[in-house]
Design an enzyme around this catalytic site. Sequence first.
Site, PDB file in Angstrom:
ATOM      1  N   GLU A 108       6.330  41.128  18.313  1.00  0.00           N
ATOM      2  CA  GLU A 108       6.640  41.499  19.699  1.00  0.00           C
ATOM      3  C   GLU A 108       6.249  40.398  20.680  1.00  0.00           C
ATOM      4  O   GLU A 108       6.965  40.146  21.651  1.00  0.00           O
ATOM      5  CB  GLU A 108       5.939  42.804  20.085  1.00  0.00           C
ATOM      6  CG  GLU A 108       6.318  43.262  21.493  1.00  0.00           C
ATOM      7  CD  GLU A 108       5.871  44.674  21.809  1.00  0.00           C
ATOM      8  OE1 GLU A 108       5.753  44.983  23.006  1.00  0.00           O
ATOM      9  OE2 GLU A 108       5.646  45.466  20.865  1.00  0.00           O
ATOM     10  N   LEU A 154       9.763  29.178  15.871  1.00  0.00           N
ATOM     11  CA  LEU A 154       9.579  28.631  14.526  1.00  0.00           C
ATOM     12  C   LEU A 154       9.411  29.727  13.474  1.00  0.00           C
ATOM     13  O   LEU A 154       9.787  29.538  12.319  1.00  0.00           O
ATOM     14  CB  LEU A 154       8.349  27.709  14.515  1.00  0.00           C
ATOM     15  CG  LEU A 154       8.404  26.529  15.504  1.00  0.00           C
ATOM     16  CD1 LEU A 154       7.113  25.726  15.414  1.00  0.00           C
ATOM     17  CD2 LEU A 154       9.617  25.653  15.226  1.00  0.00           C
ATOM     18  N   ARG A 161       6.308  37.168  20.154  1.00  0.00           N
ATOM     19  CA  ARG A 161       7.355  36.137  20.058  1.00  0.00           C
ATOM     20  C   ARG A 161       8.626  36.588  20.762  1.00  0.00           C
ATOM     21  O   ARG A 161       9.285  35.819  21.462  1.00  0.00           O
ATOM     22  CB  ARG A 161       7.633  35.822  18.581  1.00  0.00           C
ATOM     23  CG  ARG A 161       6.612  34.896  17.933  1.00  0.00           C
ATOM     24  CD  ARG A 161       6.742  34.891  16.422  1.00  0.00           C
ATOM     25  NE  ARG A 161       6.006  35.989  15.818  1.00  0.00           N
ATOM     26  CZ  ARG A 161       6.311  36.535  14.651  1.00  0.00           C
ATOM     27  NH1 ARG A 161       7.369  36.105  13.972  1.00  0.00           N
ATOM     28  NH2 ARG A 161       5.586  37.498  14.159  1.00  0.00           N
TER      29      ARG A 161
END
Length: 382
Positions: free
Chosen positions: A66, A45, A68
Amino acid sequence: MADNKVEFINVKVSEIAPNPEQPRKFFSEEAQAELTSSIKENGLLQPVVIRPVEGAKVPYMLIAGERRWRSCQAAGLEVIPAKVVEGATEEEAYVLSIAENVNRADMTIMEEAGAYADLKAAGWTPAKIAKQFGKTETHITWRLGLLTLRPEVAEMVDQGQIKNNLAWHIAQLNPANQMVAAMRYVRGDFDSEAEAQHFANGLKMMEQQTSLTNEKAPTAEEQEKQKKAKAKTKDGLGKAEEVLIPLLEELAEKKPEDLAVILGDDLTRHLRVVGRLYAKVQMVKNLLSKAQGIQRAMVEEFTKAAVEVQQEAAAKKAEAAAKSEATTEEPEAKAADAQSMAKKAVAKPAPKAGAKPAARTSTAAKPTGRRAPAKKAEAAAK
């Protein structure tokens, strides 16, 4: 950074490399697994932030995101949304990375301190760092002060075993005393964090003194003053325990409506008196807690000094024993040398026939071919 070109693109996960200068070094496996599950369910998202790099194995390097990016890999995503910042310098990229992580709960305090230290090394002042990240200058200074912690204690801080404020007080000590204060707190020797801080401050006072044993003995007059002050203080505290505590306990048992009737117009004055009393009690409690910390530190210092004296005495005793053993062995060595010389004398060949004797005796000379004299010499040596 305001002049840098920014655009949003979709980019392959494999075309992004992590930033080796990432200020965050610790990533919770549990939190990472939760994020991976969320990405599998809902997709990514919030885009990661990247910048193009020339001459590298992959075209982009992470500025922020990082966790994510890692979870996208674990979730099996091949393409993810990204915010590309064109023309960002190494320093600007690092500042953006810190900005994303510094207020997150899962960034450890030592990681935060290390990030500020990197900026300070690049010429940033604590005031500039504070302004950049919305912190106070005191906050930045205290974080930087943690960098003197020895690795074992820093790990305790990162794991949450030692809280931030106490960590700063411990960081002011020398490495040996850091370990003493940290281990005593972790094993539960103190009733509160404040007590541990006072103990650390007491150790600092001991460090600043050249030697407790080198202090001059108090004079008779000073001893008398100390004796009177001790008696007066103990008497005052004793009266408080005998009179004040029972009175307060009696008041505490009454209902508010009863006190309203009993005290009447004097209620406001008594409330003000108790308020002043409460403030003084808090102040004295804090003072006594500090005194207790100093006392504990003194005991620790004297215990350490006693151990050093014992070790020194043991070393001297061992040295004396070694010298004594060497002295005992010396006569034995001389006796062994004498025996060796006697054996050599036995083994010495007999004089040749016709040779002039060194000295004549009244006893007739015996034939040189006989070995009786050699046997006698050997027996004498034995």
